[in-house]
Write a protein that holds these residues in place. Structure first.
Motif, PDB file in Angstrom:
ATOM      1  N   LEU A 103     -39.267 -16.820 -15.647  1.00  0.00           N
ATOM      2  CA  LEU A 103     -40.008 -17.859 -14.942  1.00  0.00           C
ATOM      3  C   LEU A 103     -39.723 -17.788 -13.438  1.00  0.00           C
ATOM      4  O   LEU A 103     -38.574 -17.705 -13.021  1.00  0.00           O
ATOM      5  N   GLY A 104     -40.770 -17.767 -12.638  1.00  0.00           N
ATOM      6  CA  GLY A 104     -40.612 -17.709 -11.185  1.00  0.00           C
ATOM      7  C   GLY A 104     -40.482 -16.304 -10.638  1.00  0.00           C
ATOM      8  O   GLY A 104     -40.345 -16.107  -9.436  1.00  0.00           O
ATOM      9  N   VAL A 105     -40.513 -15.300 -11.531  1.00  0.00           N
ATOM     10  CA  VAL A 105     -40.347 -13.911 -11.108  1.00  0.00           C
ATOM     11  C   VAL A 105     -41.616 -13.124 -11.436  1.00  0.00           C
ATOM     12  O   VAL A 105     -42.024 -13.051 -12.595  1.00  0.00           O
ATOM     13  N   ALA A 106     -42.242 -12.569 -10.393  1.00  0.00           N
ATOM     14  CA  ALA A 106     -43.459 -11.778 -10.583  1.00  0.00           C
ATOM     15  C   ALA A 106     -43.642 -10.846  -9.388  1.00  0.00           C
ATOM     16  O   ALA A 106     -43.182 -11.144  -8.285  1.00  0.00           O
ATOM     17  N   ASN A 107     -44.308  -9.713  -9.616  1.00  0.00           N
ATOM     18  CA  ASN A 107     -44.537  -8.746  -8.544  1.00  0.00           C
ATOM     19  C   ASN A 107     -45.740  -7.881  -8.921  1.00  0.00           C
ATOM     20  O   ASN A 107     -45.724  -7.211  -9.952  1.00  0.00           O
ATOM     21  N   ASP A 108     -46.780  -7.913  -8.090  1.00  0.00           N
ATOM     22  CA  ASP A 108     -48.014  -7.171  -8.378  1.00  0.00           C
ATOM     23  C   ASP A 108     -47.794  -5.661  -8.441  1.00  0.00           C
ATOM     24  O   ASP A 108     -48.349  -4.989  -9.306  1.00  0.00           O
ATOM     25  N   GLU A 109     -46.997  -5.141  -7.521  1.00  0.00           N
ATOM     26  CA  GLU A 109     -46.739  -3.698  -7.497  1.00  0.00           C
ATOM     27  C   GLU A 109     -46.086  -3.252  -8.806  1.00  0.00           C
ATOM     28  O   GLU A 109     -46.493  -2.259  -9.418  1.00  0.00           O
ATOM     29  N   ALA A 110     -45.084  -3.999  -9.262  1.00  0.00           N
ATOM     30  CA  ALA A 110     -44.402  -3.680 -10.519  1.00  0.00           C
ATOM     31  C   ALA A 110     -45.367  -3.814 -11.696  1.00  0.00           C
ATOM     32  O   ALA A 110     -45.413  -2.955 -12.586  1.00  0.00           O
ATOM     33  N   TYR A 111     -46.174  -4.873 -11.687  1.00  0.00           N
ATOM     34  CA  TYR A 111     -47.134  -5.112 -12.762  1.00  0.00           C
ATOM     35  C   TYR A 111     -48.101  -3.929 -12.885  1.00  0.00           C
ATOM     36  O   TYR A 111     -48.308  -3.388 -13.979  1.00  0.00           O
ATOM     37  N   ASP A 112     -48.687  -3.520 -11.755  1.00  0.00           N
ATOM     38  CA  ASP A 112     -49.644  -2.412 -11.763  1.00  0.00           C
ATOM     39  C   ASP A 112     -49.003  -1.115 -12.255  1.00  0.00           C
ATOM     40  O   ASP A 112     -49.589  -0.373 -13.047  1.00  0.00           O
ATOM     41  N   TYR A 113     -47.784  -0.848 -11.803  1.00  0.00           N
ATOM     42  CA  TYR A 113     -47.058   0.357 -12.216  1.00  0.00           C
ATOM     43  C   TYR A 113     -46.807   0.345 -13.729  1.00  0.00           C
ATOM     44  O   TYR A 113     -47.023   1.349 -14.419  1.00  0.00           O
ATOM     45  N   LEU A 114     -46.360  -0.776 -14.240  1.00  0.00           N
ATOM     46  CA  LEU A 114     -46.054  -0.893 -15.669  1.00  0.00           C
ATOM     47  C   LEU A 114     -47.314  -0.733 -16.515  1.00  0.00           C
ATOM     48  O   LEU A 114     -47.301  -0.045 -17.535  1.00  0.00           O
TER      49      LEU A 114
END
Length: 135
Positions: free
Chosen positions: A103-114
């Motif tokens: 909760l409270g932790v998110a990152n678009d770059e990491a999301y796209d990579y994964l």
């Protein structure tokens, strides 16, 4: 960033056994400890991933995901959002099934990579809360 539906989260949690917790503290007052303890009590194997502690929840800690022997079902992250891209790369390298940012932790770059690497991704959700909601 789109999280899976609750039904898929329920399926992930029921088919998972080993959770590597990045940033797990050995301090019982910290959220990472309380959440991980609850998941351990629910029958999951918890692997503490934190280079600055010896152990947590009675389990020897490892310095990085790469130090874990065997398969990891879920990488559960209790670190600041800016650390997610590096942790995501390690999660892909070890072949983890699911990447879960608390909760409270998110990152678009990491999301796209994964997603590019065909990993299931859940961000900005508490694994303990989701576990309770999907029982």
């Amino acid at each position: 960033m789109i999280n899976p539906e609750r039904s898929e989260i329920k399926e992930i949690l029921s088919n998972s056994k080993r959770i590597a917790v990045v940033g797990l503290s050995n301090n019982p007052d910290r959220t990472s400890y309380m959440v991980s303890e609850a998941m351990q009590n629910a029958g999951y194997e918890i692997i503490p991933v934190n280079p600055v502690i010896e152990e947590a929840l009675g389990v020897k800690a490892v310095s990085s995901l790469k130090d874990i022997e065997g398969e990891v079902d879920i990488v559960n992250v209790f670190r600041k959002s800016e650390f997610l891209p590096d942790i995501a790369k390690e999660a892909v390298e070890i072949g983890a099934n699911v990447f879960w940012a608390q909760l409270g932790v998110a990152n678009d770059e990491a999301y796209d990579y994964l997603k590019k690497n065909d990993m299931k991704v859940i961000m900005d959700r508490c694994i303990k809360v989701e576990h309770a909601l999907t029982k």
